[in-house]
Structure formats: C-alpha cells, structure tokens
Enzyme design. Structure first.
Site, PDB file in Angstrom:
ATOM      1  N   TYR A 168     -69.664  -8.164  41.805  1.00 16.83           N
ATOM      2  CA  TYR A 168     -68.192  -8.153  41.472  1.00 16.83           C
ATOM      3  C   TYR A 168     -67.920  -7.043  40.232  1.00 16.83           C
ATOM      4  O   TYR A 168     -67.262  -7.668  39.231  1.00 16.83           O
ATOM      5  CB  TYR A 168     -67.767  -9.521  41.244  1.00 16.83           C
ATOM      6  CG  TYR A 168     -68.109 -10.595  42.259  1.00 16.83           C
ATOM      7  CD1 TYR A 168     -67.335 -10.600  43.623  1.00 16.83           C
ATOM      8  CD2 TYR A 168     -69.156 -11.362  42.312  1.00 16.83           C
ATOM      9  CE1 TYR A 168     -67.543 -11.567  44.388  1.00 16.83           C
ATOM     10  CE2 TYR A 168     -69.431 -12.262  43.124  1.00 16.83           C
ATOM     11  CZ  TYR A 168     -68.794 -12.332  44.050  1.00 16.83           C
ATOM     12  OH  TYR A 168     -69.018 -13.302  44.982  1.00 16.83           O
ATOM     13  N   GLN A 186     -59.093  -5.392  33.806  1.00 16.93           N
ATOM     14  CA  GLN A 186     -58.586  -6.801  32.876  1.00 16.93           C
ATOM     15  C   GLN A 186     -57.268  -6.234  32.331  1.00 16.93           C
ATOM     16  O   GLN A 186     -57.155  -4.947  31.862  1.00 16.93           O
ATOM     17  CB  GLN A 186     -59.556  -7.140  31.947  1.00 16.93           C
ATOM     18  CG  GLN A 186     -60.692  -7.897  32.364  1.00 16.93           C
ATOM     19  CD  GLN A 186     -60.239  -9.268  33.138  1.00 16.93           C
ATOM     20  OE1 GLN A 186     -59.083  -9.668  33.167  1.00 16.93           O
ATOM     21  NE2 GLN A 186     -61.326  -9.953  33.615  1.00 16.93           N
ATOM     22  N   CYS A 243     -37.680 -16.912  35.775  1.00 13.40           N
ATOM     23  CA  CYS A 243     -38.626 -16.075  36.212  1.00 13.40           C
ATOM     24  C   CYS A 243     -40.079 -16.790  36.274  1.00 13.40           C
ATOM     25  O   CYS A 243     -40.370 -17.720  35.335  1.00 13.40           O
ATOM     26  CB  CYS A 243     -38.846 -14.942  34.982  1.00 13.40           C
ATOM     27  SG  CYS A 243     -40.350 -13.835  35.305  1.00 13.40           S
ATOM     28  N   CYS A 295     -37.733 -15.503  25.914  1.00 10.46           N
ATOM     29  CA  CYS A 295     -37.198 -14.633  26.901  1.00 10.46           C
ATOM     30  C   CYS A 295     -35.886 -15.171  27.673  1.00 10.46           C
ATOM     31  O   CYS A 295     -35.797 -16.347  27.888  1.00 10.46           O
ATOM     32  CB  CYS A 295     -38.231 -14.702  27.848  1.00 10.46           C
ATOM     33  SG  CYS A 295     -37.930 -13.624  29.681  1.00 10.46           S
ATOM     34  N   CYS A 307     -39.335  -7.100  29.712  1.00  9.06           N
ATOM     35  CA  CYS A 307     -40.283  -8.282  29.852  1.00  9.06           C
ATOM     36  C   CYS A 307     -41.258  -8.283  28.399  1.00  9.06           C
ATOM     37  O   CYS A 307     -41.712  -7.206  28.284  1.00  9.06           O
ATOM     38  CB  CYS A 307     -41.210  -8.236  30.822  1.00  9.06           C
ATOM     39  SG  CYS A 307     -42.545  -9.489  31.030  1.00  9.06           S
ATOM     40  N   CYS A 318     -62.231 -16.327  36.193  1.00  9.66           N
ATOM     41  CA  CYS A 318     -60.865 -16.459  36.064  1.00  9.66           C
ATOM     42  C   CYS A 318     -60.405 -17.853  36.362  1.00  9.66           C
ATOM     43  O   CYS A 318     -59.271 -18.153  36.535  1.00  9.66           O
ATOM     44  CB  CYS A 318     -60.256 -15.281  36.474  1.00  9.66           C
ATOM     45  SG  CYS A 318     -60.696 -15.123  38.190  1.00  9.66           S
TER      46      CYS A 318
HETATM   47  N1  SAH Z   1     -66.288  -7.227  36.296  1.00  7.51           N
HETATM   48  C1  SAH Z   1     -64.993  -6.199  36.662  1.00  7.51           C
HETATM   49  C2  SAH Z   1     -64.284  -6.715  37.766  1.00  7.51           C
HETATM   50  C3  SAH Z   1     -63.919  -8.245  37.833  1.00  7.51           C
HETATM   51  S1  SAH Z   1     -62.715  -8.755  39.001  1.00  7.51           S
HETATM   52  C4  SAH Z   1     -64.156  -6.068  35.208  1.00  7.51           C
HETATM   53  O1  SAH Z   1     -64.483  -6.957  34.336  1.00  7.51           O
HETATM   54  O2  SAH Z   1     -63.305  -5.284  35.302  1.00  7.51           O
HETATM   55  C5  SAH Z   1     -63.467  -8.963  40.394  1.00  7.51           C
HETATM   56  C6  SAH Z   1     -63.731  -7.816  41.171  1.00  7.51           C
HETATM   57  O3  SAH Z   1     -64.635  -8.338  42.423  1.00  7.51           O
HETATM   58  C7  SAH Z   1     -62.762  -7.025  41.778  1.00  7.51           C
HETATM   59  O4  SAH Z   1     -62.853  -5.658  41.428  1.00  7.51           O
HETATM   60  C8  SAH Z   1     -62.831  -7.288  43.371  1.00  7.51           C
HETATM   61  O5  SAH Z   1     -62.408  -6.124  44.047  1.00  7.51           O
HETATM   62  C9  SAH Z   1     -64.133  -7.660  43.414  1.00  7.51           C
HETATM   63  N2  SAH Z   1     -64.539  -8.317  44.741  1.00  7.51           N
HETATM   64  C10 SAH Z   1     -63.523  -9.245  45.293  1.00  7.51           C
HETATM   65  N3  SAH Z   1     -64.496  -9.842  46.394  1.00  7.51           N
HETATM   66  C11 SAH Z   1     -65.476  -9.325  46.307  1.00  7.51           C
HETATM   67  C12 SAH Z   1     -66.695  -9.484  47.275  1.00  7.51           C
HETATM   68  N4  SAH Z   1     -66.780 -10.328  48.232  1.00  7.51           N
HETATM   69  N5  SAH Z   1     -67.624  -8.777  46.900  1.00  7.51           N
HETATM   70  C13 SAH Z   1     -67.891  -7.919  45.754  1.00  7.51           C
HETATM   71  N6  SAH Z   1     -66.642  -7.811  45.271  1.00  7.51           N
HETATM   72  C14 SAH Z   1     -65.601  -8.439  45.334  1.00  7.51           C
END
Ligand code: SAH
Length: 448
Positions: A310, A281, A78, A72, A158, A406
C-alpha cells in the site's frame, strides 16, 4: 430499552470512533453528539434500540473544563470537523486513548499508556481539499457536506485549510457563475461540476486544481485557466470524468487542461510528484514525523530487502531505500505507481521497484517467485489487511512488520491475527494527522 423523547441524567463516560460522546443509562449506551467526557448532562432520547440509543444534550449540569467555543461559524452544521467544541489537549488525549483501548481490547495487549504525536497547529494544516458543489436559486456555491447528508453547507473560509485553497474554490465558483456552468445535481443526475478538488504542496506551494465533472469538458475552459493563473502557485488544471451516480469524488479518467497534470512537493527530503488520483497524506508536517517513527521502528540494515505494501507514490518506500539493500513497493492505483516510479528516478534512487496490483495478491505472488524479504511495511486503507495480505506476511515471515494505520480498530484486529502467526507487538505510537477531526493515525512495530 430507553424511552424516546424521555430525558435522562447521565455522565459522558467515553467517545465513539466518530467522536460522539457516550453515556450509559440503565445498561444502555447512549450516543450524544457534541458532548465532552466527564460532563453531567440532561439528555433527550431521540432514537431508542435494545442495546443503544441516540440522544441530544438539553442541558449541561456539570460543564467540562475542556469544552470551548467553536471558532468556526458553520462548525455545527458542517460535517468536516468533529472536535471544534473541545480543547486540543482533550482531543489528543481521547485519540491516544482510542488507539490504546483498541489494542488492549481487540489485540489482547495490556498497554498502560499510549504516546501521541500532537500537531503543532490545528489551523491551515491540510494540503488537500475536496469541496462539493451545489446551487441555490441558480447560483453555484461550494462548501462541505453536512454530517450524514449530501447537503452542501456553504463555507467561505475553512480554518483547517490554508487560505490559498479557499481562494481557488472562490475562483472556480466565480467562473461557474459568470459563464453559467451548472453545478451537479445528485437527485436528477444532471448538471456538470460535482467537486472542486485542490492539492497544494506544503513546501512547494504548487497547486493542482481538479474538477470532478459529470461530463468530459467544461465550457470556456481557457477563461478558467486564465483566472487560475492569477493565483500564486497554480500549476495544473485537470478534469476528472465522473459520470456515475454515487459517492466517489473522482472518476477513472483524467483530462489535463493545463500541463503538467501533477504537482511536486518535498517530503522527508525527497522530491515527490503527485497526481490527482494518488494518495498523499494531508498533513505534511505530521506525516513526516509519522514516517520518521516508522523508519526508526523498522530498524533497517544495508542488507535488508524491504517490502512496502500500500505504498501510494512511494513516500515510505523511498525514505527507506537509502538505509536498505533493496525496496519493493506495491500499490493498486496505476497513476500512483507511475508517480512512485518517477519519484525514484527524480531522487536518483536505483534500488527501488514498484508493482501495481492488490497488495495481498502481489505479495503472495512475489513469495511464490522465491522473493525473500526481511522487513515489511504496511499502510492499508481503513479496512485494514485482507486475508491474502495476512497470509503473505506469515509466509514471508519478515523479522519485523511496521504497520501504519488510519483505523485503530482494524489495526488491532490485524495485530491479533499476526500475533497468532508468531509476532509480538514491540512499539505502538499514535499520531494526530487530522486535528479537529475524529480520525487518528498510528504506527506499530511487530517483531517475529
Ligand atoms: N504509504 C503511502 C500510502 C498510504 S494510503 C503514504 O503514506 O503516502 C493507502 C494506499 O493503499 C493508497 O495509495 C491506496 O491507493 C492503496 N490501496 C488501497 N487498496 C489497495 C490494495 N488492495 N492493494 C494495494 N494498494 C491499495
């Protein structure tokens, strides 16, 4: 303490979480950007503290076979990619090593190796882009922030994004320059367009364009819509009202200028709806592989109640619904919960329930209500689980906990806490969802 501006000879012996090289000089860790493991370099000290220093390579004395030329043209400026200067083989090795060493050092494991799902391509893999907008001599342009700054580095093309996304960016910039729509200026908190946010379904090709603006409307919006309609896959245009100072890209209010306000995509055989505000994702192919591992590790049976904390738009929850008796998802963003409920409906899934709220609080309240769960999946943001979530997990005492992470450091910290509460690590797997970038994803299974 090392001396500023002094040049030292040292070997790069490790990488930081951000992908910088680490050298050791007189017991002091020296952080060196653009360095490769094993390289012997002459390093000039730019900043010296008691236990660490920051340096720059002035000469490579022994070059690593893993050093490559950057593809790149703006890679050095960047802040988007961290690993344009090393082979992909070295990148996946160091990512797996990072997960392994976190679990060993912070969670008391003794893992000899760590498997990693390497990505089949480092090009065009992202399904989301967020371009900060700036202006120079009255002309708007977009690109990416220079590392550690809010200076926008212009980038025509990009490599980790599909070309169609750059096409959207170019269309928005051309509209801005044609109609005198001002870019946002952070210092004076004036101007309008802050970010161009694009999400494109990897399978569907449907494209959502969201402009994060310091205001509530854009001039000549119908002209922008007309231009965007020429782009194959263009589906929806929304505005995200963000009039606050600070780093957040999106604001809380969304205004749909061209319906429906979301796109659809296919993930693990599910038809999913995605709004701008919902998490999804960014690497579709690798996400599917990651979820397959998570589902396999979960070992769900038809009698199980599965709790997915989450859960975002319910991707993992709904993937698990078929195998389980019942699934419950918890997510804090209301738009994502709406998407999740809609996703259950559009896939004819009737054994899924979603709650909007903080994962820890909601889990504790479910437990108080007498809900029993056999299996829990957690997929928290980088900061990991909070005390409530850990407490809820230990009260639920599920047979298994599958932890998708992550950030290997917070994962390892939480694994250590769960080990104190009667769990042991059964499987661990790293996955590369962000080729060329330092972030690494992983999934582990804990059994009671
Ligand atoms: N499992 C899903 C999302 C993972 S990312 C997937 O794979 O697509 C993490 C997620 O947690 C996000 O959607 C974010 O909005 C949420 N999040 C962040 N803080 C949180 C909290 N305190 N309680 C519940 N969800 C939360």
């Amino acid at each position: 303490m090392l001396t500023k501006n002094e040049i030292y000879e040292a070997v790069i012996c490790d990488y930081t979480a951000e992908g910088q090289g680490v050298a050791r000089v007189d017991g002091c860790a020296v952080f060196v950007p653009n360095a490769v493991f094993g390289e012997k370099c002459r390093i000039r000290i730019e900043k010296a503290q008691k236990t660490w220093a920051a340096g720059k390579i002035v000469e490579i004395l022994e070059r690593s076979p893993h050093r490559v030329n950057r593809e790149c043209p703006v890679a050095k400026l960047c802040g988007g990619c961290d690993f344009q200067h090393i082979t992909y083989q070295e990148e996946t090795r160091l990512k797996a090593e990072r997960v392994r060493s976190c679990l060993n050092k912070l969670a008391g494991e003794d893992l000899a190796e760590m498997p990693i799902l390497a990505a089949p391509t480092c090009h065009g893999y992202r399904n989301k882009a967020q371009y900060p907008v700036s202006s120079k001599n009255g002309r708007a342009y977009a690109g990416f922030f220079k590392a550690g700054t809010h200076q926008v580095v212009e980038n025509d093309r990009c490599g980790i994004l599909p070309a169609e996304m750059d096409g959207v960016k170019d269309t928005v910039i051309a509209y801005m320059n044609r109609h005198g729509v001002p870019a946002y200026d952070e210092l004076s908190h004036t101007g309008l367009v802050r970010h161009i946010y694009v999400r494109r379904g990897a399978v569907s090709g449907q494209t959502l364009v969201c402009l994060a603006i310091n205001g509530r409307a854009i001039p000549q919006a119908y002209r922008l819509v007309a231009e965007l309609k020429k782009i194959p896959g263009f589906t929806t245009l929304v505005l995200s009202v963000n009039t606050k100072k600070g780093n957040a890209v999106l604001g809380d209010e969304f205004i749909t200028l061209h319906c429906p306000g979301y796109i659809e995509d296919t993930l693990c055989g599910l038809n999913v709806r995605l709004s701008a505000r919902s998490f999804y994702q960014v690497n579709h192919h690798q996400a599917q592989r990651l979820y397959e591992v998570a589902i396999r590790q979960a070992g769900i049976t038809k009698n199980d109640t599965v709790l997915d904390l989450y859960c975002g738009v319910g991707t993992i929850t709904l993937c698990m619904a078929k195998a389980a008796g019942k699934v419950i998802g918890v997510e804090v963003i209301p738009q994502a919960v709406e998407d999740a409920r809609d996703n259950a409906k559009r896939n004819g899934i009737e054994n899924a329930q979603f709650f909007c709220g903080d994962a820890g609080e909601a889990a504790l309240s479910l437990e108080k209500q007498g809900v029993k769960v056999d299996m829990v999946v957690v997929d928290p943001p980088r900061k990991g689980l909070n005390a409530d979530a850990i407490e809820a997990l230990s009260r639920f005492a599920p047979r298994r906990i599958v932890y998708v992470s992550c950030d290997p450091a917070t994962l390892a910290r939480d694994v250590a806490l769960l080990k104190e509460r009667g769990y042991m690590l059964k499987n661990a797997q790293a996955a590369d969802l962000f080729p060329r970038c330092a972030h690494v994803e992983s999934v582990v299974c804990l059994v009671r």
